[in-house]
Design a protein around this motif. Sequence first.
Motif, mmCIF file in Angstrom:
data_model
loop_
_atom_site.group_PDB
_atom_site.id
_atom_site.type_symbol
_atom_site.label_atom_id
_atom_site.label_comp_id
_atom_site.label_asym_id
_atom_site.label_seq_id
_atom_site.Cartn_x
_atom_site.Cartn_y
_atom_site.Cartn_z
ATOM 1 N N LEU A 1 0.735 -1.385 0.121
ATOM 2 C CA LEU A 1 -0.273 0.313 0.057
ATOM 3 C C LEU A 1 0.637 1.667 0.125
ATOM 4 O O LEU A 1 0.657 2.129 -0.140
ATOM 5 C CB LEU A 1 -0.802 -0.396 1.089
ATOM 6 C CG LEU A 1 -1.941 0.956 1.778
ATOM 7 C CD1 LEU A 1 -2.634 0.748 -0.051
ATOM 8 C CD2 LEU A 1 -2.333 1.312 2.373
ATOM 9 N N PHE A 2 1.391 1.383 0.760
ATOM 10 C CA PHE A 2 2.743 2.594 0.844
ATOM 11 C C PHE A 2 4.302 1.967 0.250
ATOM 12 O O PHE A 2 4.586 2.854 1.028
ATOM 13 C CB PHE A 2 2.861 2.637 2.065
ATOM 14 C CG PHE A 2 1.504 3.614 2.920
ATOM 15 C CD1 PHE A 2 1.067 4.847 2.609
ATOM 16 C CD2 PHE A 2 0.610 2.702 3.781
ATOM 17 C CE1 PHE A 2 0.078 5.365 3.504
ATOM 18 C CE2 PHE A 2 -0.548 3.178 5.047
ATOM 19 C CZ PHE A 2 -0.927 4.387 3.942
ATOM 20 N N GLY A 3 4.313 1.317 -0.632
ATOM 21 C CA GLY A 3 5.232 0.914 -1.246
ATOM 22 C C GLY A 3 5.908 2.340 -2.007
ATOM 23 O O GLY A 3 5.746 3.127 -2.108
ATOM 24 N N ARG A 4 7.267 1.814 -2.325
ATOM 25 C CA ARG A 4 8.155 3.210 -2.907
ATOM 26 C C ARG A 4 8.760 3.377 -3.910
ATOM 27 O O ARG A 4 10.269 3.349 -4.166
ATOM 28 C CB ARG A 4 9.250 3.301 -1.556
ATOM 29 C CG ARG A 4 8.862 3.271 -0.262
ATOM 30 C CD ARG A 4 8.594 5.199 -0.389
ATOM 31 N NE ARG A 4 9.661 5.852 -0.846
ATOM 32 C CZ ARG A 4 10.194 7.525 -0.013
ATOM 33 N NH1 ARG A 4 10.583 7.135 1.249
ATOM 34 N NH2 ARG A 4 11.223 8.192 -0.343
ATOM 35 N N GLY A 5 7.718 2.015 -4.850
ATOM 36 C CA GLY A 5 8.478 1.498 -5.925
ATOM 37 C C GLY A 5 9.245 2.771 -7.155
ATOM 38 O O GLY A 5 8.563 4.053 -6.632
ATOM 39 N N SER A 6 9.117 3.190 -8.685
ATOM 40 C CA SER A 6 9.068 4.024 -9.864
ATOM 41 C C SER A 6 8.160 3.721 -10.495
ATOM 42 O O SER A 6 8.637 3.800 -11.137
ATOM 43 C CB SER A 6 10.770 3.862 -10.022
ATOM 44 O OG SER A 6 10.588 2.349 -10.248
ATOM 45 N N MET B 1 6.768 17.293 0.941
ATOM 46 C CA MET B 1 7.892 19.227 0.830
ATOM 47 C C MET B 1 8.754 17.893 1.350
ATOM 48 O O MET B 1 9.814 17.999 1.499
ATOM 49 C CB MET B 1 7.786 19.850 -0.833
ATOM 50 C CG MET B 1 8.943 20.393 -0.862
ATOM 51 S SD MET B 1 8.945 22.077 -1.998
ATOM 52 C CE MET B 1 7.747 22.524 -0.858
ATOM 53 N N ALA B 2 8.400 19.041 2.383
ATOM 54 C CA ALA B 2 9.186 18.679 3.529
ATOM 55 C C ALA B 2 10.279 17.576 4.194
ATOM 56 O O ALA B 2 11.047 17.178 5.058
ATOM 57 C CB ALA B 2 8.525 18.921 4.598
ATOM 58 N N VAL B 3 9.103 16.155 3.750
ATOM 59 C CA VAL B 3 10.178 14.965 3.990
ATOM 60 C C VAL B 3 10.179 14.003 2.755
ATOM 61 O O VAL B 3 10.456 12.823 2.609
ATOM 62 C CB VAL B 3 8.264 14.475 5.034
ATOM 63 C CG1 VAL B 3 8.304 14.122 6.178
ATOM 64 C CG2 VAL B 3 7.755 13.770 3.976
ATOM 65 N N LEU B 4 10.242 14.752 1.617
ATOM 66 C CA LEU B 4 10.399 14.021 0.399
ATOM 67 C C LEU B 4 11.785 12.463 0.124
ATOM 68 O O LEU B 4 11.628 11.956 -0.133
ATOM 69 C CB LEU B 4 10.774 15.707 -0.862
ATOM 70 C CG LEU B 4 10.447 15.311 -2.231
ATOM 71 C CD1 LEU B 4 9.361 14.386 -2.251
ATOM 72 C CD2 LEU B 4 10.708 16.601 -2.932
ATOM 73 N N PHE C 1 5.652 8.478 2.710
ATOM 74 C CA PHE C 1 4.801 7.333 1.873
ATOM 75 C C PHE C 1 3.638 7.269 1.172
ATOM 76 O O PHE C 1 3.445 6.732 0.857
ATOM 77 C CB PHE C 1 3.815 7.018 4.078
ATOM 78 C CG PHE C 1 3.072 8.474 4.112
ATOM 79 C CD1 PHE C 1 2.211 8.142 3.735
ATOM 80 C CD2 PHE C 1 3.334 9.542 4.501
ATOM 81 C CE1 PHE C 1 1.001 9.227 3.828
ATOM 82 C CE2 PHE C 1 2.758 10.481 5.353
ATOM 83 C CZ PHE C 1 1.271 9.855 4.437
ATOM 84 N N LEU C 2 3.657 8.273 0.772
ATOM 85 C CA LEU C 2 2.580 8.835 -0.295
ATOM 86 C C LEU C 2 3.667 8.147 -1.584
ATOM 87 O O LEU C 2 3.597 8.700 -2.661
ATOM 88 C CB LEU C 2 1.967 9.510 -0.156
ATOM 89 C CG LEU C 2 0.519 10.061 0.323
ATOM 90 C CD1 LEU C 2 0.276 11.507 0.511
ATOM 91 C CD2 LEU C 2 -0.128 9.041 0.772
ATOM 92 N N VAL D 1 4.708 17.623 -6.122
ATOM 93 C CA VAL D 1 4.439 18.295 -5.086
ATOM 94 C C VAL D 1 3.927 19.473 -5.777
ATOM 95 O O VAL D 1 3.548 20.677 -5.882
ATOM 96 C CB VAL D 1 5.732 18.669 -4.633
ATOM 97 C CG1 VAL D 1 6.158 20.376 -3.694
ATOM 98 C CG2 VAL D 1 6.497 17.851 -2.956
ATOM 99 N N VAL D 2 4.577 19.739 -6.569
ATOM 100 C CA VAL D 2 4.836 20.920 -8.163
ATOM 101 C C VAL D 2 2.855 20.771 -8.662
ATOM 102 O O VAL D 2 2.360 21.894 -8.305
ATOM 103 C CB VAL D 2 5.660 21.608 -9.327
ATOM 104 C CG1 VAL D 2 4.989 22.580 -9.939
ATOM 105 C CG2 VAL D 2 6.917 21.638 -8.101
#
Length: 159
Positions: A41-46, A99-102, A108-109, A116-117
């Motif tokens: 669900l909160f994967g950090r894939g590409s 953006m603060a946690v990029l 997690f998103l 962000v832009v």
Amino acid sequence: MPHFPVNHPARSLYRVLSGLIGVYILVFGVWGVAQTIGDPLFGRGSHWVLGLRTNLAFSLASVVFGIVLIIGASRRSNLGHYMNLTAGVVFLATSILMMAVLQTEANFLNFSMSTVVVSMLFGLVLLGTGLYDKVGPEEHAEAERRNRSHPVAEEHLRR
């Protein structure tokens, strides 16, 4: 009490803009769900969809937000006004927080800088549409026109 223009002449244009943003977000979400189904669900894939990086959680949230924006844009009542104001603030706040946690594990998103832009731009447009799409009785609109053409205001503008 804040002043919002009532029955603005470009109200339909603003609703179309918020509806188009809603359609984009819905298409992005559906396409993102199709690409990320089966991933965590909160994967950090590409996974990239329509130029934005996503994961399953962000895609599902986008489907919900897209539907909400389309419903708000299709209503001729003040529901759309309040939905656009709220969505604008949510998009702006989310984009700043993400953006603060990029570059951290708290992303997690799975936002990227392009996400962000785009979120900031959508937030600004939705906030703007929410400011000008308020609907009211014709008496309120007439009172606002009278206030805009008040002699004191006209004298101030001539200076």
